[in-house]
Structure formats: C-alpha cells, structure tokens
Design a protein around this motif. Structure first.
Motif, PDB file in Angstrom:
ATOM      1  N   LEU A 119      18.070   7.691   0.756  1.00 29.04           N
ATOM      2  CA  LEU A 119      18.413   6.373   0.226  1.00 29.04           C
ATOM      3  C   LEU A 119      17.268   5.392   0.429  1.00 29.04           C
ATOM      4  O   LEU A 119      16.943   4.608  -0.469  1.00 29.04           O
ATOM      5  CB  LEU A 119      19.695   5.851   0.879  1.00 29.04           C
ATOM      6  CG  LEU A 119      20.946   6.679   0.596  1.00 29.04           C
ATOM      7  CD1 LEU A 119      22.127   6.127   1.366  1.00 29.04           C
ATOM      8  CD2 LEU A 119      21.241   6.723  -0.893  1.00 29.04           C
ATOM      9  N   ARG A 120      16.645   5.455   1.590  1.00 24.42           N
ATOM     10  CA  ARG A 120      15.477   4.608   1.834  1.00 24.42           C
ATOM     11  C   ARG A 120      14.349   4.978   0.872  1.00 24.42           C
ATOM     12  O   ARG A 120      13.676   4.120   0.326  1.00 24.42           O
ATOM     13  CB  ARG A 120      15.001   4.745   3.277  1.00 24.42           C
ATOM     14  CG  ARG A 120      13.817   3.850   3.596  1.00 24.42           C
ATOM     15  CD  ARG A 120      13.344   4.068   5.046  1.00 24.42           C
ATOM     16  NE  ARG A 120      12.078   3.407   5.265  1.00 24.42           N
ATOM     17  CZ  ARG A 120      10.887   3.926   4.952  1.00 24.42           C
ATOM     18  NH1 ARG A 120      10.807   5.112   4.414  1.00 24.42           N
ATOM     19  NH2 ARG A 120       9.777   3.264   5.179  1.00 24.42           N
ATOM     20  N   PHE A 121      14.150   6.260   0.662  1.00 21.72           N
ATOM     21  CA  PHE A 121      13.093   6.736  -0.223  1.00 21.72           C
ATOM     22  C   PHE A 121      13.312   6.237  -1.660  1.00 21.72           C
ATOM     23  O   PHE A 121      12.366   5.819  -2.329  1.00 21.72           O
ATOM     24  CB  PHE A 121      13.044   8.268  -0.203  1.00 21.72           C
ATOM     25  CG  PHE A 121      11.910   8.852  -0.992  1.00 21.72           C
ATOM     26  CD1 PHE A 121      10.637   8.866  -0.458  1.00 21.72           C
ATOM     27  CD2 PHE A 121      12.116   9.401  -2.246  1.00 21.72           C
ATOM     28  CE1 PHE A 121       9.580   9.407  -1.176  1.00 21.72           C
ATOM     29  CE2 PHE A 121      11.073   9.931  -2.970  1.00 21.72           C
ATOM     30  CZ  PHE A 121       9.794   9.938  -2.431  1.00 21.72           C
ATOM     31  N   ALA A 122      14.542   6.245  -2.120  1.00 27.24           N
ATOM     32  CA  ALA A 122      14.855   5.813  -3.487  1.00 27.24           C
ATOM     33  C   ALA A 122      14.557   4.326  -3.702  1.00 27.24           C
ATOM     34  O   ALA A 122      14.286   3.904  -4.835  1.00 27.24           O
ATOM     35  CB  ALA A 122      16.316   6.104  -3.808  1.00 27.24           C
ATOM     36  N   GLU A 123      14.591   3.538  -2.642  1.00 26.03           N
ATOM     37  CA  GLU A 123      14.332   2.100  -2.752  1.00 26.03           C
ATOM     38  C   GLU A 123      12.839   1.765  -2.803  1.00 26.03           C
ATOM     39  O   GLU A 123      12.466   0.642  -3.107  1.00 26.03           O
ATOM     40  CB  GLU A 123      14.975   1.362  -1.574  1.00 26.03           C
ATOM     41  CG  GLU A 123      16.482   1.434  -1.583  1.00 26.03           C
ATOM     42  CD  GLU A 123      17.110   0.873  -0.311  1.00 26.03           C
ATOM     43  OE1 GLU A 123      16.365   0.599   0.658  1.00 26.03           O
ATOM     44  OE2 GLU A 123      18.340   0.721  -0.297  1.00 26.03           O
ATOM     45  N   LEU A 124      11.969   2.730  -2.524  1.00 24.70           N
ATOM     46  CA  LEU A 124      10.531   2.494  -2.515  1.00 24.70           C
ATOM     47  C   LEU A 124       9.963   2.476  -3.928  1.00 24.70           C
ATOM     48  O   LEU A 124      10.513   3.094  -4.841  1.00 24.70           O
ATOM     49  CB  LEU A 124       9.820   3.584  -1.704  1.00 24.70           C
ATOM     50  CG  LEU A 124      10.187   3.709  -0.235  1.00 24.70           C
ATOM     51  CD1 LEU A 124       9.496   4.929   0.381  1.00 24.70           C
ATOM     52  CD2 LEU A 124       9.831   2.449   0.531  1.00 24.70           C
ATOM     53  N   THR A 125       8.839   1.793  -4.101  1.00 26.45           N
ATOM     54  CA  THR A 125       8.138   1.821  -5.387  1.00 26.45           C
ATOM     55  C   THR A 125       7.531   3.214  -5.550  1.00 26.45           C
ATOM     56  O   THR A 125       7.351   3.939  -4.553  1.00 26.45           O
ATOM     57  CB  THR A 125       7.020   0.771  -5.431  1.00 26.45           C
ATOM     58  OG1 THR A 125       6.001   1.150  -4.480  1.00 26.45           O
ATOM     59  CG2 THR A 125       7.541  -0.632  -5.140  1.00 26.45           C
ATOM     60  N   PRO A 126       7.170   3.613  -6.769  1.00 27.19           N
ATOM     61  CA  PRO A 126       6.556   4.936  -6.951  1.00 27.19           C
ATOM     62  C   PRO A 126       5.309   5.150  -6.080  1.00 27.19           C
ATOM     63  O   PRO A 126       5.126   6.222  -5.510  1.00 27.19           O
ATOM     64  CB  PRO A 126       6.208   4.961  -8.438  1.00 27.19           C
ATOM     65  CG  PRO A 126       7.233   4.070  -9.061  1.00 27.19           C
ATOM     66  CD  PRO A 126       7.447   2.969  -8.051  1.00 27.19           C
ATOM     67  N   ARG A 127       4.479   4.128  -5.941  1.00 32.24           N
ATOM     68  CA  ARG A 127       3.277   4.254  -5.098  1.00 32.24           C
ATOM     69  C   ARG A 127       3.674   4.465  -3.630  1.00 32.24           C
ATOM     70  O   ARG A 127       3.095   5.295  -2.923  1.00 32.24           O
ATOM     71  CB  ARG A 127       2.408   3.012  -5.240  1.00 32.24           C
ATOM     72  CG  ARG A 127       1.119   3.097  -4.438  1.00 32.24           C
ATOM     73  CD  ARG A 127       0.224   1.885  -4.706  1.00 32.24           C
ATOM     74  NE  ARG A 127      -1.145   2.192  -4.456  1.00 32.24           N
ATOM     75  CZ  ARG A 127      -2.003   2.737  -5.314  1.00 32.24           C
ATOM     76  NH1 ARG A 127      -1.614   3.046  -6.523  1.00 32.24           N
ATOM     77  NH2 ARG A 127      -3.238   2.974  -4.966  1.00 32.24           N
ATOM     78  N   GLU A 128       4.674   3.719  -3.143  1.00 29.63           N
ATOM     79  CA  GLU A 128       5.143   3.880  -1.767  1.00 29.63           C
ATOM     80  C   GLU A 128       5.751   5.268  -1.563  1.00 29.63           C
ATOM     81  O   GLU A 128       5.594   5.876  -0.498  1.00 29.63           O
ATOM     82  CB  GLU A 128       6.166   2.800  -1.417  1.00 29.63           C
ATOM     83  CG  GLU A 128       5.579   1.397  -1.314  1.00 29.63           C
ATOM     84  CD  GLU A 128       6.639   0.317  -1.203  1.00 29.63           C
ATOM     85  OE1 GLU A 128       6.363  -0.694  -0.526  1.00 29.63           O
ATOM     86  OE2 GLU A 128       7.742   0.476  -1.785  1.00 29.63           O
TER      87      GLU A 128
END
Length: 144
Positions: A119-128
């Motif tokens: 869930l945390r990963f899904a909230e990141l921008t593509p670069r992040e």
C-alpha cells in the motif's frame, strides 16, 4: 532473499525441528500441533515481532535452560535468536563474516529487504517506486 532453512530447538512445542524450504511452503496439520507457534517463532526471529523478552511468546521446552531459532536465507545470511528464562538475544551473520552482529539496525535492514508494504509502494510516484525497488533488489543501471 528467501528463507531456505528453519531450525528450532527447545522453543514452544519444538524439541528439535529443522526443515529446508523450497518454493512455496504450506503449513497444515491438526489443531494444537504447532502451526501458529512456528509462525510466531519465524516472525520473532526475523524481527517482525519486536517484543521485550517474553517467556510466553517463546516458551522454553520443559526442563531446558536455553532455546534457539535459526533461519538461513538464500544468500547465506543467518539470523539466530537465543532465548533463556530471562533474556532474548537476536543476532545476524552475513556471508563471509567471522562474527555475529547484534545490531538492531542490521537486523532492521535485513527485515526491510525481506518485506515491503504494497500500500505504501502504490502511493509513491513512479520514480520513487523505481528507487525503492533498486534498494530492495539492487541491479546495475547505466545512464545509456
């Protein structure tokens, strides 16, 4: 990294337990045979359960003074927890090391490499997301 072997000695219901793991592993068995105890020991050993010394969490087998859980990872890293009636020591030994490390920072870094919050990963921008993936699975990247 994946867990390649588990060894448990004198903890909960396990006098001497060792098993290699390959691919996907499924726990099954009758009520009260130790499935939940095995999962608790695994979680405690890799640091997911960060508890103070708790005799109820990792009960020593009757009549023994020390128990241990050892997890070996696919890269050769070894995580070991030693439990006595009054203490719990968690240690890590990476391939090529001659000594055990008791550094919680080392253990946390290893645990973070083993798991990730989707869930945390899904909230990141593509670069992040790319940067996070490179932290977990370092691969050479060229500017070309």
């Amino acid at each position: 990294m994946i867990i390649s072997t588990i060894q448990i000695k004198n903890l909960c219901h396990f006098e001497a337990f060792a098993t290699p793991l390959r691919g996907v592993s499924i726990l099954s068995g009758d009520h009260g045979v130790g499935k939940s105890s095995l999962l608790k020991i695994l979680a405690y050993t890799i640091g997911e359960l960060r508890l103070r010394h708790d005799p109820e969490m990792l009960r020593l087998a009757l009549g023994v003074t020390e128990g241990e859980s050892i997890i070996t990872l696919s890269d050769g890293t070894i995580i070991r927890v030693v439990v006595t009636a009054t203490t719990t020591d968690r240690m890590i030994k990476v391939p090529g090391a001659t000594r055990w490390s008791k550094s919680q920072a080392d253990i946390d870094a290893l645990f973070n490499a083993l798991s990730y919050d989707p869930l945390r990963f899904a909230e990141l921008t593509p670069r992040e997301q790319i940067n996070e993936l490179l932290k977990i699975m370092p691969i050479p990247v060229s500017a070309e």
